[in-house]
Design an enzyme around this catalytic site. Structure first.
Site, short mmCIF file in Angstrom:
data_model
loop_
_atom_site.label_atom_id
_atom_site.label_comp_id
_atom_site.label_asym_id
_atom_site.label_seq_id
_atom_site.Cartn_x
_atom_site.Cartn_y
_atom_site.Cartn_z
N PHE A 127 0.95 -1.15 -0.10
CA PHE A 127 0.05 0.07 0.11
C PHE A 127 0.98 1.29 -0.17
O PHE A 127 1.64 1.30 1.10
CB PHE A 127 -0.94 -0.22 1.31
CG PHE A 127 -1.75 1.16 1.33
CD1 PHE A 127 -3.07 1.31 0.30
CD2 PHE A 127 -1.49 2.31 1.79
CE1 PHE A 127 -3.96 2.34 0.31
CE2 PHE A 127 -2.48 3.29 1.78
CZ PHE A 127 -3.63 3.42 0.91
N ASP A 213 9.35 2.61 1.26
CA ASP A 213 7.97 3.46 1.81
C ASP A 213 8.07 2.94 3.36
O ASP A 213 7.22 2.11 3.66
CB ASP A 213 6.74 3.04 1.10
CG ASP A 213 5.69 3.71 1.58
OD1 ASP A 213 5.70 4.47 2.87
OD2 ASP A 213 4.60 3.47 0.86
N LYS A 242 3.14 9.95 8.64
CA LYS A 242 2.51 9.69 9.89
C LYS A 242 3.33 10.06 11.01
O LYS A 242 2.99 11.23 11.44
CB LYS A 242 2.23 8.08 9.93
CG LYS A 242 1.30 7.50 8.56
CD LYS A 242 0.93 6.09 8.86
CE LYS A 242 0.36 5.42 7.93
NZ LYS A 242 -1.31 5.47 8.05
C1 LIG Z 1 2.96 2.22 3.52
C2 LIG Z 1 2.21 3.61 3.46
N1 LIG Z 1 2.31 4.33 2.56
C3 LIG Z 1 1.52 5.25 2.11
C4 LIG Z 1 0.43 5.84 2.97
C5 LIG Z 1 -0.52 6.94 2.56
O1 LIG Z 1 -0.18 7.69 3.66
P1 LIG Z 1 -1.34 9.08 3.57
O2 LIG Z 1 -2.60 8.68 4.08
O3 LIG Z 1 -0.69 9.84 4.77
O4 LIG Z 1 -1.24 9.75 2.33
C6 LIG Z 1 0.11 4.78 4.00
C7 LIG Z 1 -1.05 5.29 4.69
O5 LIG Z 1 -1.65 4.21 5.48
C8 LIG Z 1 0.85 3.55 4.11
O6 LIG Z 1 0.68 2.69 5.36
#
Ligand SMILES: Cc1ncc(COP(=O)(O)O)c(C=O)c1O
Length: 387
Positions: A127, A213, A242
């Site tokens: 994700f 990520d 986050k």
């Molecule tokens: C691994 C990862 N990347 C990207 C995101 C997206 O982040 P945002 O919701 O701040 O755009 C998330 C959100 O849960 C995530 O868990």
């Protein structure tokens, strides 16, 4: 009825106050927050140092735009680059935007190599966000449904399968590999201990950018400030968000070497990104990590949770497995015995906040959680999975 669009389906509860690991609803009832606003409020709700930082900075200056130099942003960039062994930082407002920056860097890297139809390898079930580029990178059809045409450069391979990546070694169009070190939204999927190292070797051999990520797994969640530090490797690009702001919206795309040189004036930007408020708060978050020895607590509480879980819960016929790295916790359940779709509501009724992903309970409790609170958490999980 509300005037909000229907993309969320919130539980019937509204919180008005938070302290540490606890949230209070409109009736004054307290809930144990084992989700931290989906891995955001890692230092707990209303941490005094973070509150002070927000108040102090908001009295001075909130926003100027990136038309001018921003001292807090420059300081935070230096600090994060030193901590992560990176060269440069770009600040965004979210995790998806941090990843967007990484994807744009990969495109520019492709151009620099005269590659016109670049491929970025990403993982099934991964994700990366909800923007068009990041949902294309995401390896979950439920996130992509209805949004075709997707960006074609993302090719999905199985996570934790080095051969699946190695197969692309002769493909001249591949420019990058983009992975979560631990898959979060998939329900806390932890790869074999040397997987990330082996991907690093393939990236080096093939001159691919290694993009990690760490939006969810970073900022102390797994017991190291950055999850890849367990493997003693350094990616080319590291995306954070986050927990970086503990609740104020900030993301960061850090890069080293060639990747750090790709963005030139005018190629990328953000109005709010890295403003004095959020970058000041993120620096305070790093202060708290140092001053309060947060990472020590994560490791201690992780071990304590695991041993309590193994002695009190693991033998339940409902439980299939425990997946735990630091305080990133997934509990696989047997769907034939328990209806997982009902568990979020059942937990809520017992004043416990968790997430259910497929047949797994996912928990991301605040990193400041105490033994006493873990004892309460264990009791609540036992009650939750008792049919
Ligand atoms: C691994 C990862 N990347 C990207 C995101 C997206 O982040 P945002 O919701 O701040 O755009 C998330 C959100 O849960 C995530 O868990």
């Amino acid at each position: 009825m509300s005037n909000l669009m229907s993309n969320y389906y919130p539980l019937e509860v509204t919180f008005v106050k938070g302290r540490g690991c606890w949230l209070t609803d409109t009736s004054g009832i307290e809930y144990l927050d084992a989700l931290s606003g989906i891995g955001v409020v890692n230092l707990g709700h209303s941490h005094p140092a973070i509150t002070k930082s927000i108040v102090d900075q908001s009295k001075e200056l909130l926003h100027t735009s990136n038309v001018y130099r921003i001292a807090n942003q420059e300081k935070l960039a230096t600090r994060l680059c030193n901590l992560a062994n990176m060269d440069k930082a770009f600040f965004s407002n979210s995790g998806a935007e941090a990843n967007e920056a990484a994807i744009k860097i990969a495109r520019l890297y492709a151009r620099s190599k005269n590659i016109h139809n670049p491929i970025v390898l990403t993982a099934n079930k991964g994700f990366h966000g909800r923007t068009m580029a990041t949902l294309s990178a995401t390896g979950q059809s439920k996130v992509q449904e209805g949004f075709a045409p997707l960006m074609s450069e993302f090719v999905h391979v199985d996570f934790d399968d080095i051969d699946a990546i190695n197969k692309y070694s002769k493909n001249k169009d591949v420019v990058a590999v983009m992975l979560e070190p631990v898959q979060g939204e998939a329900g806390v999927i932890i790869p074999q201990s040397d997987y990330l190292n082996r991907v690093q070797i393939l990236c080096e051999q093939n001159e691919w950018l290694y993009i990690l990520d760490e939006v969810q797994a970073g900022m102390g969640r797994t017991g190291r400030l950055f999850a890849h530090q367990h493997n003693k490797i350094t990616p080319d690009i590291l995306c954070l968000a986050k927990g970086l702001g503990n609740g104020v919206p900030i993301g960061a795309c850090l890069a080293k070497g060639k990747a750090a040189e790709m963005l030139t004036p005018g190629t990328h930007g953000s109005t709010f990104g890295g403003n004095p408020l959020v970058t000041g708060v993120a620096s305070s978050v790093l202060d708290v990590f140092e001053n309060d020895l947060i990472l020590d607590n994560v490791m201690k509480m992780s071990q304590y949770f695991e041993s309590e879980f193994k002695s009190k819960i693991m033998s339940s016929s409902v439980v299939r497995e425990l997946r735990i790295k630091g305080l990133m916790i997934g509990i696989g359940l047997d769907e034939n015995i328990i209806d997982c779709s009902k568990l979020t509501q059942k937990a809520l009724e017992d004043k416990l906040l968790i997430n259910i992903t497929g047949n797994s309970i996912r928990m991301l409790p605040p990193l400041i959680i105490s033994k006493k609170e873990i004892d309460i958490l264990i009791k609540k999980i036992i009650k939750l999975i008792t049919i």
